[in-house]
Design an enzyme around this catalytic site. Structure first.
Site, PDB file in Angstrom:
ATOM      1  N   HIS A   1      10.319   8.055  53.844  1.00 42.44           N
ATOM      2  CA  HIS A   1       9.912   7.842  52.594  1.00 42.44           C
ATOM      3  C   HIS A   1      10.845   6.129  52.063  1.00 42.44           C
ATOM      4  O   HIS A   1      11.800   5.464  52.418  1.00 42.44           O
ATOM      5  CB  HIS A   1      11.528   8.067  51.349  1.00 42.44           C
ATOM      6  CG  HIS A   1      10.798   7.863  50.269  1.00 42.44           C
ATOM      7  ND1 HIS A   1       9.741   9.409  49.285  1.00 42.44           N
ATOM      8  CD2 HIS A   1      10.440   7.201  49.070  1.00 42.44           C
ATOM      9  CE1 HIS A   1       9.331   8.954  48.386  1.00 42.44           C
ATOM     10  NE2 HIS A   1      10.779   7.811  47.930  1.00 42.44           N
TER      11      HIS A   1
ATOM     12  N   GLU B   1       4.778   7.927  44.958  1.00 45.20           N
ATOM     13  CA  GLU B   1       6.152   6.454  45.988  1.00 45.20           C
ATOM     14  C   GLU B   1       5.940   5.346  46.116  1.00 45.20           C
ATOM     15  O   GLU B   1       5.905   4.378  46.361  1.00 45.20           O
ATOM     16  CB  GLU B   1       5.830   7.140  46.768  1.00 45.20           C
ATOM     17  CG  GLU B   1       6.963   6.331  48.289  1.00 45.20           C
ATOM     18  CD  GLU B   1       6.345   7.185  49.762  1.00 45.20           C
ATOM     19  OE1 GLU B   1       6.987   6.584  50.651  1.00 45.20           O
ATOM     20  OE2 GLU B   1       5.997   8.231  49.579  1.00 45.20           O
TER      21      GLU B   1
ATOM     22  N   ARG C   1      20.693  11.055  53.882  1.00 42.09           N
ATOM     23  CA  ARG C   1      19.534  11.298  55.102  1.00 42.09           C
ATOM     24  C   ARG C   1      20.335   9.941  56.402  1.00 42.09           C
ATOM     25  O   ARG C   1      20.128  10.259  56.855  1.00 42.09           O
ATOM     26  CB  ARG C   1      18.106  11.337  54.397  1.00 42.09           C
ATOM     27  CG  ARG C   1      17.525  12.832  53.476  1.00 42.09           C
ATOM     28  CD  ARG C   1      16.483  12.815  53.044  1.00 42.09           C
ATOM     29  NE  ARG C   1      15.710  13.919  52.622  1.00 42.09           N
ATOM     30  CZ  ARG C   1      14.677  14.376  52.126  1.00 42.09           C
ATOM     31  NH1 ARG C   1      14.095  13.357  52.022  1.00 42.09           N
ATOM     32  NH2 ARG C   1      14.097  15.457  51.897  1.00 42.09           N
TER      33      ARG C   1
ATOM     34  N   ALA D   1      11.741  12.982  45.359  1.00 39.31           N
ATOM     35  CA  ALA D   1      10.461  12.549  45.690  1.00 39.31           C
ATOM     36  C   ALA D   1       9.001  13.657  44.600  1.00 39.31           C
ATOM     37  O   ALA D   1       8.470  12.808  44.071  1.00 39.31           O
ATOM     38  CB  ALA D   1       9.755  12.049  47.350  1.00 39.31           C
TER      39      ALA D   1
ATOM     40  N   GLU E   1     -10.004   8.457  46.109  1.00 45.30           N
ATOM     41  CA  GLU E   1      -8.891   8.776  47.614  1.00 45.30           C
ATOM     42  C   GLU E   1      -9.755   7.978  48.946  1.00 45.30           C
ATOM     43  O   GLU E   1     -11.105   8.263  49.001  1.00 45.30           O
ATOM     44  CB  GLU E   1      -8.586  10.400  47.490  1.00 45.30           C
ATOM     45  CG  GLU E   1      -8.056  10.692  48.940  1.00 45.30           C
ATOM     46  CD  GLU E   1      -6.413   9.362  49.185  1.00 45.30           C
ATOM     47  OE1 GLU E   1      -6.730   9.104  50.157  1.00 45.30           O
ATOM     48  OE2 GLU E   1      -5.727   9.566  48.533  1.00 45.30           O
TER      49      GLU E   1
ATOM     50  N   ALA F   1       1.035  12.394  43.263  1.00 38.09           N
ATOM     51  CA  ALA F   1       1.422  11.818  41.409  1.00 38.09           C
ATOM     52  C   ALA F   1      -0.173  11.574  41.471  1.00 38.09           C
ATOM     53  O   ALA F   1      -0.255  11.808  40.277  1.00 38.09           O
ATOM     54  CB  ALA F   1       1.513  10.778  41.968  1.00 38.09           C
TER      55      ALA F   1
ATOM     56  N   GLY G   1       8.111  19.272  51.977  1.00 34.73           N
ATOM     57  CA  GLY G   1       8.201  20.770  52.193  1.00 34.73           C
ATOM     58  C   GLY G   1       8.109  21.501  50.772  1.00 34.73           C
ATOM     59  O   GLY G   1       7.797  22.350  50.760  1.00 34.73           O
TER      60      GLY G   1
ATOM     61  N   ALA H   1     -10.068   1.400  46.941  1.00 31.15           N
ATOM     62  CA  ALA H   1     -10.035   0.220  46.396  1.00 31.15           C
ATOM     63  C   ALA H   1      -9.267  -0.710  46.727  1.00 31.15           C
ATOM     64  O   ALA H   1      -8.352  -0.836  48.010  1.00 31.15           O
ATOM     65  CB  ALA H   1      -8.759   1.009  45.504  1.00 31.15           C
TER      66      ALA H   1
END
Length: 599
Positions: A538, A567, A429, A582, A179, A160, A192, A302
């Protein structure tokens, strides 16, 4: 020896993946003075190996004048995204200091330990009776940080964040990407990489009847109609165009004649990247970001969102791994893309006590939810935090997502210890995960034959296959009897189950569980059985956003200058995310965030 080392690394995975700057120092304490003894290494080149995430890391160590003069990695099967900071930082540290007592790279602990262990294995061949011991060697892979100003600050270097940064840059913004880990990728890297989109160029080939409306209905139904319908509509209406953007602008390569059919979808619609993993997506996104000259600050966490007197978000306070603090200001806005909290067991249990110690996690160690809490601190509303999804077919020892187990989508069946099917293999799932936990030993067994293997993409994952074999989690056998006996599955009942299932295949209808997708007989050896179990995968809950990816506060108002994607957000998937949604989510709302923050 190998089995002991493999078991040790598996145990270390659980203990160390959530710790940072862990040293590999044998019996010595950090800061202890070097020993006096002579190691008397013989000159020459020596090979050593140790097991990493996926397979052996093999190295060649050169000794000159009883010192380590060179280390070359001969082979490995680790992700290059992970190995780049490990190899580039640890190898020079060992050579320069003639010492294997070095820091691990945060978030890549297993790979770090395996590299060091492989070097030490070679040193033993060179005559070292003990490992090189001495004062801990610091490994510094941090980016330089300082107070600075950009148009757009993107927090998080997963899928994202990269999509958001690239889109904002394409609109002319001056962008920086922050990051906290020493590498890019987030959970996208270990996914995947497949994602759903209706009416794509691949669906045209087999002439599948699909539509935006069907995509919306599948997604809403899959989440028990708990999702925000406006967000789902936005997802469905934009994802096909964004798939083209990923292919043509970012440069992601897809298999043009294959679609995955994830559970809960009426038709196959998931695009499949070359290699069948998120590595293709992250590698392509990273290359695009570098080509666009977007600065990326690694090991930069952050800590706080900065606001002005009107409550507008104007920047981020950050900290590097040495404790240095800086304020990164944003003229146009901040995009939060720090991912979910699936690797934070305290946080998952706080919001959903049912997610207990029965579950490992598929998540990368950076998915700990701080971004969600930072946004909450300035008034952001949080939604659906109790909705936490598990993935049903994971490595039973590590919790890692199993790509070999994707044979489930291509015809493999699920059975229990008693040799019986107990659930539809393409169900949701959460349904499959709960069904597995209800079985003997809280595990299940995925079974397929050679025909189904040839119908799948299993050949892409033979490294994982060999790892599963080494840890007794999979068997390849000439007969059903031999495969079943390996896992002590009831042989007679399993043979009856297979016989009955093959009859259903011949008649074109699964009378037991109404399995969707293609039905294929299991009748051609060799046969495969894999032991699987669910793991946390998730977190559907997070920051509330609108269709423009703007963050909404607890009063229902827009927080100016703050956007979110991926997410970290909530509301898009309801109480259950369908497989393949996702990546679709992060691409669509990542582009929307990057576009809107630049206006």
């Amino acid at each position: 020896m190998f089995q002991k080392r493999n078991l040790l690394l598996i145990m270390l995975t659980f203990v160390l993946l959530f710790t940072f700057s862990v040293g590999c120092n044998g019996d010595k304490e950090v800061g202890e003075e070097p020993g006096e003894e002579e190691l008397a290494l013989e000159e020459g080149t020596y090979e050593g190996s140790s097991y990493g995430h996926n397979a052996e890391i093999e190295v060649e160590v050169t000794i000159e004048d009883e010192d380590i003069s060179d280390i070359e990695v001969l082979s490995h099967e680790e992700s290059e995204i992970l190995t780049d900071p490990v190899f580039e930082e640890i190898i020079p540290a060992i050579v320069e200091n003639n010492n294997t007592n070095v820091d691990s790279i945060s978030g890549a602990t297993v790979t770090s330990l395996a590299l060091v262990s492989a070097v030490e294995d070679a040193l033993k061949e060179a005559g070292a009776e003990e490992y090189f011991e001495g004062e801990m060697v610091e490994v510094d892979s941090a980016s330089e940080i300082a107070d600075s100003t950009y148009d757009v600050v993107v927090v998080g270097g997963g899928g994202a964040g990269l999509v958001s940064a690239i889109e904002a840059k394409s609109q002319g913004a001056d962008v920086v990407l922050l990051e906290k880990m020493p590498y890019l990728g987030g959970n996208t890297l270990v996914s995947g990489g497949e994602f759903n989109a209706p009416n794509t160029w691949v669906q045209e080939n087999p002439d599948i009847d699909d539509s935006v409306d069907q995509f919306v209905e599948d997604t809403l139904e899959g989440g028990d109609y708990e999702a925000d319908e406006d967000l789902v509509q936005t997802l469905a209406e934009n994802v096909t165009e964004d798939a083209e953007w990923m292919k043509d602008y970012v440069g992601v390569e897809f298999v043009d004649d294959y679609l995955m059919h994830f559970g809960g979808h009426e038709v196959p619609r998931a695009l499949y990247p070359i290699g069948g993993s998120g590595l293709e997506l992250i590698s392509s996104l990273e290359e695009r970001a570098l080509d666009d000259e977007i600065p990326i600050k690694f090991n930069t966490e952050a800590k706080e969102l900065l606001t002005d007197e009107d409550g507008r978000v104007v920047g981020v306070k950050v900290e590097d791994h040495e404790g240095e603090i800086a304020n990164i200001e944003a003229e146009d806005g901040v995009i939060m893309a720090t991912g979910g909290f699936g690797a934070n067991i305290d946080m998952t249990q706080k919001y959903n006590p049912d997610i207990d110690d029965r579950y490992n996690t598929t998540n990368v160690p950076g998915a700990t939810g701080e971004g969600i809490l930072m946004a909450k601190e300035i008034g952001a509303d949080l939604v659906d935090m109790e909705f936490i999804q598990t993935y049903p077919t994971c490595n039973t020892q590590t919790g890692h997502l199993s790509y070999v187990a994707d044979t489930r989508f291509d015809g493999a069946i699920l059975v229990n210890q008693e040799g019986e099917r107990f659930v539809e293999e393409l169900d949701r799932r959460d349904v499959i995960s709960e069904a597995i936990l209800d079985q003997t030993g809280s595990v299940a067994y995925l079974m397929w034959d050679n025909h189904i293997k040839e119908n799948s993409n299993m050949d892409n994952y033979m490294t994982e296959f060999e790892n599963l074999k080494e840890t007794d989690q999979i068997i390849k056998a000439d007969s059903i009897e031999e495969a079943a006996e390996f896992f002590e599955i009831d042989v007679d009942e399993l043979k009856n189950t297979v016989e009955q299932y093959n009859e259903y295949v011949k008649q074109g209808e699964d009378e037991d569980f109404n399995r969707r997708g293609d039905l294929l007989e299991l009748k051609e050896g060799p046969y495969y059985i894999q032991e699987v179990a669910p793991a946390i995968h998730h977190t559907m809950g997070g920051i509330k956003i609108n269709e423009e990816a703007q963050v909404i506060d607890t009063e229902g108002e827009i927080i100016e200058g703050l956007y979110a994607a991926g997410e970290i957000t909530g509301g898009i998937h309801g109480n259950n995310r369908l497989g393949g949604n996702a990546i679709a989510d992060l691409i669509v709302f990542g582009r929307i965030a990057g576009d809107n923050v630049s206006k």
